[in-house]
Design an enzyme around this catalytic site. Structure first.
Site, PDB file in Angstrom:
ATOM      1  N   SER A  42     -12.002  -8.341   5.210  1.00  0.00           N
ATOM      2  CA  SER A  42     -12.362  -9.153   4.044  1.00  0.00           C
ATOM      3  C   SER A  42     -13.197 -10.370   4.455  1.00  0.00           C
ATOM      4  CB  SER A  42     -11.092  -9.650   3.342  1.00  0.00           C
ATOM      5  OG  SER A  42     -10.346  -8.562   2.844  1.00  0.00           O
TER       6      SER A  42
HETATM    7  N1  SAH Z   1      -6.193  -7.083   5.022  1.00  0.00           N
HETATM    8  C1  SAH Z   1      -7.299  -6.356   5.617  1.00  0.00           C
HETATM    9  C2  SAH Z   1      -8.258  -5.881   4.547  1.00  0.00           C
HETATM   10  C3  SAH Z   1      -8.773  -4.516   4.822  1.00  0.00           C
HETATM   11  S1  SAH Z   1      -9.633  -3.732   3.499  1.00  0.00           S
HETATM   12  C4  SAH Z   1      -8.004  -7.175   6.681  1.00  0.00           C
HETATM   13  O1  SAH Z   1      -7.668  -8.345   6.889  1.00  0.00           O
HETATM   14  O2  SAH Z   1      -8.865  -6.640   7.366  1.00  0.00           O
HETATM   15  C5  SAH Z   1      -8.327  -2.989   2.570  1.00  0.00           C
HETATM   16  C6  SAH Z   1      -7.475  -1.967   3.291  1.00  0.00           C
HETATM   17  O3  SAH Z   1      -6.594  -1.404   2.300  1.00  0.00           O
HETATM   18  C7  SAH Z   1      -8.230  -0.775   3.893  1.00  0.00           C
HETATM   19  O4  SAH Z   1      -7.908  -0.686   5.256  1.00  0.00           O
HETATM   20  C8  SAH Z   1      -7.704   0.428   3.117  1.00  0.00           C
HETATM   21  O5  SAH Z   1      -7.592   1.609   3.894  1.00  0.00           O
HETATM   22  C9  SAH Z   1      -6.335  -0.059   2.661  1.00  0.00           C
HETATM   23  N2  SAH Z   1      -5.773   0.637   1.496  1.00  0.00           N
HETATM   24  C10 SAH Z   1      -6.421   1.123   0.401  1.00  0.00           C
HETATM   25  N3  SAH Z   1      -5.535   1.695  -0.437  1.00  0.00           N
HETATM   26  C11 SAH Z   1      -4.286   1.562   0.131  1.00  0.00           C
HETATM   27  C12 SAH Z   1      -2.962   1.960  -0.237  1.00  0.00           C
HETATM   28  N4  SAH Z   1      -2.694   2.621  -1.372  1.00  0.00           N
HETATM   29  N5  SAH Z   1      -1.942   1.631   0.592  1.00  0.00           N
HETATM   30  C13 SAH Z   1      -2.162   0.975   1.762  1.00  0.00           C
HETATM   31  N6  SAH Z   1      -3.387   0.585   2.165  1.00  0.00           N
HETATM   32  C14 SAH Z   1      -4.433   0.875   1.377  1.00  0.00           C
END
Ligand code: SAH
Length: 194
Positions: A42
Site C-alpha cells: 500500500s
Molecule cells: N497490508 C499489505 C497490503 C497488501 S495488498 C501490505 O502492507 O503490503 C492486499 C492484500 O490482500 C493482497 O496481498 C491480497 O492477496 C490480500 N487479499 C485479498 N483478498 C483477501 C482475502 N479474502 N483474505 C486475505 N487476504 C486477501
C-alpha cells in the site's frame, strides 16, 4: 505512528523478481509498488492513515486482513500491537512467513486463509484493519470485534474505495464514519491455491 513508520525498512519489502533496482529508487516515495502475485504494497500514506485511525495502544490485539508483503504488519508490531494477519495468496503467504522473522518481525501470527471469515478461533479483537477493497462489510468481522473496538475497511468495488470507520457500541450497534477516498486491490473471495 510516524516513529514506527520511520523504523520499518520499506525498501526490503519489494518483489525481488521484478526490476528491483528501479523499485528501490521509489521505496520511500508515496507510491504503491509490486510485491509479487499481482499484489501491491500500500501507499505509505494509506498505511499511516489507517494505522493512525486505529488508535493503536501497546498490547492491542489486532486482526489484519491482507498480509501481502507484511509491511503494515511490521508497522503494527513496531507500535507494540499483538498482530494476527490473514493472506489468501499461498505464494505471498509462504514468502512473508519467512521474510518477516528474517528481518526481525517474528512476533506476528500469520495465517493462510480467507479474510472474509476472519479468525473466530482467536477472536475477539480490539481492532480490525482490512487492507483490500471490500464489496461489503463481512458480518464475521463485525462479530469478531470486541465491544468498544474499531474496524477500518475500504469499501467499494470500483477503482476507488471509501474508507469506512466503525466503532462497536454494543453487540448490534455501531458508530460509522466515512474517511475519504483511497485505492486498494480487491478483497477476493476464498483462498487461492497459488
Ligand atoms: N497490508 C499489505 C497490503 C497488501 S495488498 C501490505 O502492507 O503490503 C492486499 C492484500 O490482500 C493482497 O496481498 C491480497 O492477496 C490480500 N487479499 C485479498 N483478498 C483477501 C482475502 N479474502 N483474505 C486475505 N487476504 C486477501
Amino acid at each position: 505512528m510516524l516513529a514506527a513508520i520511520e523504523k520499518v525498512p520499506r525498501h526490503l519489502f519489494f518483489d525481488n523478481t521484478t526490476n528491483r533496482p528501479a523499485l528501490l529508487d521509489h521505496a520511500y516515495s508515496d507510491k504503491a509498488l509490486p510485491i509479487g502475485a499481482g499484489q501491491t504494497i500500500s501507499h505509505p500514506y494509506t498505511v499511516a492513515f489507517q494505522t493512525e485511525q486505529l488508535e493503536i495502544k501497546s498490547g492491542d490485539k489486532i486482526l489484519e486482513i491482507g498480509t501481502g508483503c507484511g509491511y503494515q504488519t511490521a508497522v503494527l508490531l513496531e507500535m507494540g500491537a499483538k498482530v494476527y494477519s490473514i493472506e489468501r495468496q499461498k505464494t505471498l503467504f509462504d514468502k512473508t512467513k519467512i521474510f518477516l522473522p528474517y528481518i526481525g518481525y517474528g512476533g506476528a501470527k500469520l495465517i493462510y486463509g480467507d479474510g472474509y471469515k476472519g479468525l473466530p478461533q482467536f477472536a475477539p479483537f480490539d481492532k480490525i484493519i482490512v487492507t483490500a477493497g471490500a464489496p461489503y462489510i463481512p458480518n464475521d468481522l463485525l462479530e469478531q470485534l470486541k465491544v468498544g473496538g474499531l474496524i477500518l475497511i475500504p469499501l467499494g468495488e470500483g477503482e476507488n474505495q471509501e474508507m469506512i470507520w466503525l466503532k462497536k457500541k454494543s453487540m448490534s450497534d455501531f458508530d460509522r464514519k466515512t474517511l475519504g477516498s483511497f485505492k486498494f486491490v480487491p478483497l477476493l473471495q476464498n483462498k487461492s491455491g497459488n
